[in-house]
Write a protein that holds these residues in place. Structure first.
Motif, PDB file in Angstrom:
ATOM      1  N   LEU A 169      20.829 -16.656  18.821  1.00 15.63           N
ATOM      2  CA  LEU A 169      19.512 -16.692  19.503  1.00 15.63           C
ATOM      3  C   LEU A 169      18.693 -15.570  19.560  1.00 15.63           C
ATOM      4  O   LEU A 169      17.181 -15.939  19.501  1.00 15.63           O
ATOM      5  CB  LEU A 169      19.943 -17.588  20.680  1.00 15.63           C
ATOM      6  CG  LEU A 169      20.519 -18.913  20.691  1.00 15.63           C
ATOM      7  CD1 LEU A 169      20.503 -19.590  22.022  1.00 15.63           C
ATOM      8  CD2 LEU A 169      19.329 -20.083  19.931  1.00 15.63           C
TER       9      LEU A 169
ATOM     10  N   TRP B 201      14.771 -15.745  18.868  1.00 17.86           N
ATOM     11  CA  TRP B 201      13.852 -15.495  19.998  1.00 17.86           C
ATOM     12  C   TRP B 201      13.578 -14.042  20.376  1.00 17.86           C
ATOM     13  O   TRP B 201      14.697 -13.314  20.094  1.00 17.86           O
ATOM     14  CB  TRP B 201      14.500 -16.309  21.241  1.00 17.86           C
ATOM     15  CG  TRP B 201      14.534 -17.814  20.939  1.00 17.86           C
ATOM     16  CD1 TRP B 201      15.643 -18.369  20.273  1.00 17.86           C
ATOM     17  CD2 TRP B 201      13.515 -18.700  21.295  1.00 17.86           C
ATOM     18  NE1 TRP B 201      15.187 -19.643  20.100  1.00 17.86           N
ATOM     19  CE2 TRP B 201      14.104 -20.037  21.078  1.00 17.86           C
ATOM     20  CE3 TRP B 201      12.269 -18.695  21.887  1.00 17.86           C
ATOM     21  CZ2 TRP B 201      13.316 -21.334  21.003  1.00 17.86           C
ATOM     22  CZ3 TRP B 201      11.651 -19.924  22.210  1.00 17.86           C
ATOM     23  CH2 TRP B 201      12.103 -21.154  21.731  1.00 17.86           C
TER      24      TRP B 201
ATOM     25  N   TYR C 222      16.928 -25.932  22.835  1.00 15.12           N
ATOM     26  CA  TYR C 222      17.380 -24.560  22.737  1.00 15.12           C
ATOM     27  C   TYR C 222      17.988 -24.197  24.277  1.00 15.12           C
ATOM     28  O   TYR C 222      17.125 -24.064  25.135  1.00 15.12           O
ATOM     29  CB  TYR C 222      16.514 -23.355  22.422  1.00 15.12           C
ATOM     30  CG  TYR C 222      16.038 -23.704  20.785  1.00 15.12           C
ATOM     31  CD1 TYR C 222      17.105 -23.250  19.731  1.00 15.12           C
ATOM     32  CD2 TYR C 222      15.020 -24.391  20.497  1.00 15.12           C
ATOM     33  CE1 TYR C 222      16.511 -23.421  18.399  1.00 15.12           C
ATOM     34  CE2 TYR C 222      14.891 -24.791  19.101  1.00 15.12           C
ATOM     35  CZ  TYR C 222      15.530 -24.128  18.192  1.00 15.12           C
ATOM     36  OH  TYR C 222      15.212 -24.290  16.781  1.00 15.12           O
ATOM     37  N   ASP C 223      19.271 -23.825  24.240  1.00 13.26           N
ATOM     38  CA  ASP C 223      19.823 -23.461  25.429  1.00 13.26           C
ATOM     39  C   ASP C 223      20.166 -21.760  25.355  1.00 13.26           C
ATOM     40  O   ASP C 223      21.016 -21.719  24.710  1.00 13.26           O
ATOM     41  CB  ASP C 223      21.147 -24.197  26.054  1.00 13.26           C
ATOM     42  CG  ASP C 223      21.748 -23.703  27.333  1.00 13.26           C
ATOM     43  OD1 ASP C 223      20.971 -23.012  27.879  1.00 13.26           O
ATOM     44  OD2 ASP C 223      22.732 -24.343  27.669  1.00 13.26           O
ATOM     45  N   ILE C 224      19.137 -21.190  25.988  1.00 18.19           N
ATOM     46  CA  ILE C 224      19.198 -19.706  25.779  1.00 18.19           C
ATOM     47  C   ILE C 224      19.697 -18.843  26.936  1.00 18.19           C
ATOM     48  O   ILE C 224      19.086 -18.918  27.978  1.00 18.19           O
ATOM     49  CB  ILE C 224      17.718 -18.911  25.493  1.00 18.19           C
ATOM     50  CG1 ILE C 224      17.081 -20.157  24.247  1.00 18.19           C
ATOM     51  CG2 ILE C 224      17.754 -17.699  25.135  1.00 18.19           C
ATOM     52  CD1 ILE C 224      15.686 -19.791  24.034  1.00 18.19           C
TER      53      ILE C 224
ATOM     54  N   LYS D 107      16.498 -23.524  29.471  1.00 15.87           N
ATOM     55  CA  LYS D 107      16.522 -24.797  28.312  1.00 15.87           C
ATOM     56  C   LYS D 107      15.142 -24.560  27.930  1.00 15.87           C
ATOM     57  O   LYS D 107      14.336 -25.124  28.726  1.00 15.87           O
ATOM     58  CB  LYS D 107      17.016 -25.887  28.980  1.00 15.87           C
ATOM     59  CG  LYS D 107      17.094 -27.141  27.985  1.00 15.87           C
ATOM     60  CD  LYS D 107      17.597 -28.375  28.869  1.00 15.87           C
ATOM     61  CE  LYS D 107      18.873 -28.459  28.936  1.00 15.87           C
ATOM     62  NZ  LYS D 107      19.465 -29.501  29.472  1.00 15.87           N
TER      63      LYS D 107
ATOM     64  N   TYR E 180      11.892 -27.479  22.198  1.00 15.46           N
ATOM     65  CA  TYR E 180      10.389 -26.924  21.368  1.00 15.46           C
ATOM     66  C   TYR E 180      10.382 -28.386  20.460  1.00 15.46           C
ATOM     67  O   TYR E 180      11.214 -28.912  19.944  1.00 15.46           O
ATOM     68  CB  TYR E 180      11.187 -25.966  20.254  1.00 15.46           C
ATOM     69  CG  TYR E 180      10.305 -25.528  19.082  1.00 15.46           C
ATOM     70  CD1 TYR E 180       8.831 -25.516  19.444  1.00 15.46           C
ATOM     71  CD2 TYR E 180      10.486 -25.109  17.969  1.00 15.46           C
ATOM     72  CE1 TYR E 180       7.960 -25.329  18.612  1.00 15.46           C
ATOM     73  CE2 TYR E 180       9.733 -24.857  17.091  1.00 15.46           C
ATOM     74  CZ  TYR E 180       8.434 -25.048  17.269  1.00 15.46           C
ATOM     75  OH  TYR E 180       7.555 -24.534  16.369  1.00 15.46           O
TER      76      TYR E 180
ATOM     77  N   GLU F 230      19.087 -31.028  20.686  1.00 13.17           N
ATOM     78  CA  GLU F 230      19.642 -30.152  21.150  1.00 13.17           C
ATOM     79  C   GLU F 230      20.235 -29.188  20.287  1.00 13.17           C
ATOM     80  O   GLU F 230      21.213 -29.692  19.708  1.00 13.17           O
ATOM     81  CB  GLU F 230      20.294 -30.410  22.491  1.00 13.17           C
ATOM     82  CG  GLU F 230      20.405 -29.155  23.237  1.00 13.17           C
ATOM     83  CD  GLU F 230      21.187 -29.448  24.636  1.00 13.17           C
ATOM     84  OE1 GLU F 230      21.696 -28.396  25.340  1.00 13.17           O
ATOM     85  OE2 GLU F 230      21.461 -30.879  24.594  1.00 13.17           O
ATOM     86  N   LEU F 231      19.749 -27.754  20.333  1.00 15.26           N
ATOM     87  CA  LEU F 231      20.382 -26.849  19.646  1.00 15.26           C
ATOM     88  C   LEU F 231      20.870 -25.740  20.395  1.00 15.26           C
ATOM     89  O   LEU F 231      20.275 -25.118  21.050  1.00 15.26           O
ATOM     90  CB  LEU F 231      19.447 -26.170  18.626  1.00 15.26           C
ATOM     91  CG  LEU F 231      18.543 -27.116  17.652  1.00 15.26           C
ATOM     92  CD1 LEU F 231      17.548 -26.266  16.788  1.00 15.26           C
ATOM     93  CD2 LEU F 231      19.403 -27.723  16.771  1.00 15.26           C
ATOM     94  N   ARG F 232      22.287 -25.476  20.189  1.00 16.21           N
ATOM     95  CA  ARG F 232      22.970 -24.568  21.321  1.00 16.21           C
ATOM     96  C   ARG F 232      23.783 -23.706  20.252  1.00 16.21           C
ATOM     97  O   ARG F 232      24.695 -24.164  19.444  1.00 16.21           O
ATOM     98  CB  ARG F 232      23.778 -25.357  22.212  1.00 16.21           C
ATOM     99  CG  ARG F 232      23.060 -26.240  23.343  1.00 16.21           C
ATOM    100  CD  ARG F 232      23.643 -26.771  24.361  1.00 16.21           C
ATOM    101  NE  ARG F 232      22.950 -27.737  25.113  1.00 16.21           N
ATOM    102  CZ  ARG F 232      23.393 -28.184  26.103  1.00 16.21           C
ATOM    103  NH1 ARG F 232      24.632 -28.320  26.471  1.00 16.21           N
ATOM    104  NH2 ARG F 232      22.633 -29.116  27.010  1.00 16.21           N
TER     105      ARG F 232
ATOM    106  N   ASP G  51      19.818 -23.703   8.075  1.00 18.81           N
ATOM    107  CA  ASP G  51      20.808 -24.242   9.038  1.00 18.81           C
ATOM    108  C   ASP G  51      22.086 -24.817   8.462  1.00 18.81           C
ATOM    109  O   ASP G  51      22.295 -24.525   7.275  1.00 18.81           O
ATOM    110  CB  ASP G  51      20.134 -25.558   9.926  1.00 18.81           C
ATOM    111  CG  ASP G  51      19.063 -24.999  10.680  1.00 18.81           C
ATOM    112  OD1 ASP G  51      19.069 -23.742  11.220  1.00 18.81           O
ATOM    113  OD2 ASP G  51      18.238 -25.671  11.301  1.00 18.81           O
TER     114      ASP G  51
END
Length: 829
Positions: free
Chosen positions: A610, A614, A637-639, A656, A659, A674-676, A799
């Motif tokens: 990430l 980011w 995104y869980d950053i 969290k 986007y 959700e992208l993690r 991806d």
């Protein structure tokens, strides 16, 4: 003055037709009346004495206050009689009276009247005697009475008989009967003396009429002025004038002003006043002067000394006629008080004092010191102010003033120590509250001082802590039992700490303990600045020291807790929505610690994948901006973000970020993918497409197996296989040779956190939103093959992409359509 022509033709006859007043009045007048012609006069007071408003119902006539009736315009009597009404109103009493007036044409004149009219026509006036100058009457005249003061005459008296009358103040109004006018001669007489101060002037109205009631003259307003006589002596406006002036004042200083008045006529010699001082008490020396015209009293001598004379009494005179001896005069009294100034310095009655006091005595009076001051008692000039100017460096003594006796009160405010000093010598000075003012022709005096020797008496005293207040700084969250200092006391007699035991006074905060023998201080609880018992991070603890004789001394330990780094920084808000405008998100952290263990914070994204997509940009000491580095797919995104405070303590918080494909955050729905940690979560439609593709693949395999049992299927591999291009197959759907990795090798690609996933020999693709080319985008282009997607232009897929068979079939169907039809025909044959 009435014009001559109307006067000659005008005849007047007043007939009272009714016995009662306010009924009816008749005037005989000519048929032609000019403007401002006197028609006649009516007795208004007989009808309504209190009439305030007089009016006429006919606008051609006006009524004066004396009852005279005049025409307002030229009037012609066409009929033999003309009627109108005079209205009298008393507004306050709400009373109205009416007088009915009738105008009747007069008959032809007789021969005598015509002769008189002819005489009036040919006569010419050379001088008017009907308007004499104002009369003057001396005030308080001695007579003899009646006293003639004026004569009024009408020029028409040369032609016919004239009777004179008058009305107004002094005649028929208050003061009534003071004046009268002779009926035949017009002489005005006064019947008695007049006081000008009560009646300065009179205005009377004079009338001239013929025996038949005709008025050849308009009423005359005549003024009688009363000439002033110096019959009033001046008088002072106050019975007693009181002034004050400071002592030692310079000559010319104004003390005050006296004022006298005179009732006689202003701006005459009768009211021109002169002032002078008749006497002064005490008489010697003369110290004041009085201005003759203004009455201002001023200082004439610099010898005003309150200690010699505290006040003066002046007798002053005011005389009219500009002070001439024959003028009238009066006297008044003035008192002048001499105000005290501090021209006498205070002095001590004694210059040396001795006193004894026990050591350690506090707030005890040890001496009273008297002073002498000649200034006014209980005034700022005599009230003493004492000061210790030497020998009180440690502020052990204090001296104040007794307001009742003006004595200095010396006190001990801090305990004296016999072992340190057996005696103390103090030097005390005295001043006044008011500043000292040097009197004229005197010399400056020095400040008065007095010395006080204080002998200290030795007593057996308890232990003494040195210092009496001990500050100990302790780090926050120090371990229990940590030694933080040592606090001991000494016996003042021996100078050592032997035989002294220590304890903490009851009721203190139980944070520390003290060793009974050694005085060592240790923590018994974890020190925390944030608890309620700590005031601004500190706590004062009273410690007792007890010697062998039971004497007790006290001291104070001030425990100051220094801030520690006990709290982790954390981000306050963790859920955010980012729309397509990719506006940066502001992350703000909070740390419960104080400086220097809080800000500035250091932010970092702990996930490597990430962190590549980011970025964090500094905003201020405790805030940063979070934003994507480039184009990323929509999703959640869980950053993980770590925050490090200034003390090195690290706290990690998961932020969290949703986007979303939206314009405003409120438009974003809650079913965003959700992208993690670089993984891809399949949506509902993707899962459904995979299921349908698997079913279709199974159906095709069953069909191929059926075809292989009835005929032979030929395969041809072209040279394009070396270039990983698709080959033309004679089957409707891809067979095993199409899925062979030698024909279409699938490799792992990575772009911005996307990964290709391979399981055994089978590879699948899933399409997600992004900027990379997917199978769908290739299919929509119409000019690229699957191989070109893999090799051409260095482009990689976005991806983790796994393609279902149905998608792969849709991609290959345009190439295989024609050959597939042929293959079907061959198989069937």
């Amino acid at each position: 003055m009435v014009p001559a022509a109307p006067r000659l033709v005008l005849g007047l006859l007043v007939l009272s037709l009714c016995c009662e007043a306010c009924k009816k009045v008749t005037f005989r007048v000519p048929s032609e009346l000019e403007a401002d012609t006197l028609v006649g006069r009516v007795d208004l007071k007989e009808c309504l004495p209190s009439a305030e408003f007089i009016s006429s119902t006919d606008g051609n006539f006006k009524i004066l206050e004396d009852g005279s009736v005049y025409t307002t315009s030229t009037l012609s009597l066409s009929a033999e009689r003309k009627n109108f009404t005079i209205l009298l109103n008393d507004i306050q009493e709400h009373v109205q009276k009416k007088i009915h007036v009738s105008l009747v044409k007069e008959e032809k004149k007789t021969q005598a009247e015509r002769t008189r009219h002819a005489r009036d026509t040919v006569l010419k006036r050379t001088k008017r005697r009907w308007g004499p100058i104002p009369s003057v009457m001396i005030e308080n005249s001695l007579g003899p009475f009646p006293l003639q003061i004026q004569q009024v005459q009408s020029d028409t008296a040369q032609n016919y008989t004239i009777y004179y009358s008058a009305s107004g103040p002094g005649i028929d109004q208050d003061p009534k009967g003071l004046f009268y006018i002779e009926r035949e001669t017009g002489n005005i007489f006064a019947t008695r003396a007049v006081d000008r101060e009560q009646y300065p002037s009179f205005q009377i109205i004079c009338f001239a009429t013929t025996p038949d009631g005709y008025s050849p003259e308009v009423p005359l307003v005549h003024t009688i002025r009363i000439e002033d006589d110096n019959d009033n002596a001046p008088y002072f406006t106050q019975d007693l004038f009181e002034f004050s002036v400071p002592e030692n004042s310079k000559p010319g200083i104004i003390v005050g002003k006296v004022t006298a008045e005179d009732k006689d006529e202003p701006y005459t010699l009768h009211t021109a006043l002169k002032y002078r001082i008749v006497s002064q008490n005490p008489p010697i020396p003369p110290v004041f002067s009085l201005h003759g015209d203004t009455g201002v009293i001023s200082v004439a001598s610099p010898q005003l000394d309150r200690e010699v004379e505290s006040g003066y009494l002046l007798l002053i005179e005011a005389r009219d006629m500009a002070g001439q001896p024959f003028g009238l005069c009066t006297t008044g009294t003035v008192t002048v008080r001499i105000e005290d100034t501090n021209d006498n310095a205070p002095s001590f009655r004694q210059t040396q004092y001795e006193v004894r006091v026990e050591e350690n005595r506090v707030n005890v009076e040890i001496l009273r010191i008297a002073v002498v001051d000649l200034d006014e008692p209980r005034s700022p000039a005599s009230r003493a102010v004492f000061e210790i100017i030497r020998g009180n460096d440690d502020r052990s003594f204090e001296i104040t003033t007794d307001r009742n006796t003006n004595e200095g009160v010396l006190c001990v405010v801090k305990g004296l120590d016999y072992e340190t000093a057996k005696q103390r010598v103090l030097v005390i000075a005295v001043n006044n509250e008011a500043p000292y003012m040097l009197a004229p022709h005197s010399q400056q005096v020095s400040q008065s001082t007095s010395s006080v020797t204080v002998y200290v008496i030795d007593v057996d005293e308890g232990p003494v802590f040195k210092p009496c207040l001990l500050r100990i700084d302790v780090k926050e969250c120090e371990d229990i039992g940590t030694s933080i200092g040592r606090y001991v006391a000494e016996d003042p007699e021996t100078g050592n700490s032997e035989g002294i035991c220590y304890r903490i006074a009851p009721g203190q905060c139980n944070w520390i303990s003290i060793d009974e023998k050694s005085g060592e201080v240790r923590t018994i609880r974890v020190l925390d600045r944030d608890v309620a018992e700590m005031r601004q991070g500190q706590c004062n603890i009273t410690v007792l020291a007890i010697d062998r004789n039971g004497k007790t001394g006290t001291g104070t330990i001030q425990v100051v807790i220094q801030p520690g780094n006990k709290n982790y920084p954390r981000i306050l808000k963790t859920d955010y929505v980012m729309c397509r405008d990719r506006k940066p998100i502001c992350l703000t952290a909070q740390d419960g610690d104080a400086s220097p263990y809080s800000t500035p914070f250091v932010y970092r994204i702990t996930d490597r994948n990430l962190a590549s997509s980011w970025k964090i940009t500094r905003h201020n000491d405790n805030s940063v901006y979070l934003s994507p580095k480039g184009d990323i797919p929509f999703g959640i995104y869980d950053i993980p973000v770590s925050v490090t405070d200034n003390g090195g303590k690290v706290g990690e918080t998961h932020v969290k970020v949703n986007y979303c494909d939206c314009m405003t955050p409120t438009e974003c729905s809650g079913n965003t993918r959700e992208l993690r940690e670089g993984s891809v979560t399949l949506g509902i439609w993707a899962i459904l497409a995979m299921i349908l593709g698997s079913l279709l693949l199974l159906l095709i395999l069953i069909t191929i197996c059926g075809c292989c049992g009835t005929g032979v299927m030929h395969r041809h591999v072209t040279d394009d296989c070396a270039n990983h291009n698709l080959i033309i197959s004679n089957t409707e759907a891809p067979g095993e040779e199409v899925m062979d990795h030698n024909i279409i090798p699938l490799q792992t690609t990575t772009d911005q956190g996307g990964y290709g996933i391979k399981t055994g020999d089978q590879q699948t693709f899933e399409s997600v939103k992004g900027r990379g080319h997917t199978l769908e985008s290739v299919k929509g282009g119409g000019h690229q093959t699957l191989g070109s997607v893999k090799e051409g232009g260095g482009q990689t897929m976005m991806d983790t992409c796994r393609y279902s068979y149905s998608e792969w079939h849709n991609f290959t169907h345009p190439r295989l359509g024609e050959e597939s039809i042929r293959g079907h025909t061959l198989i069937k044959n």
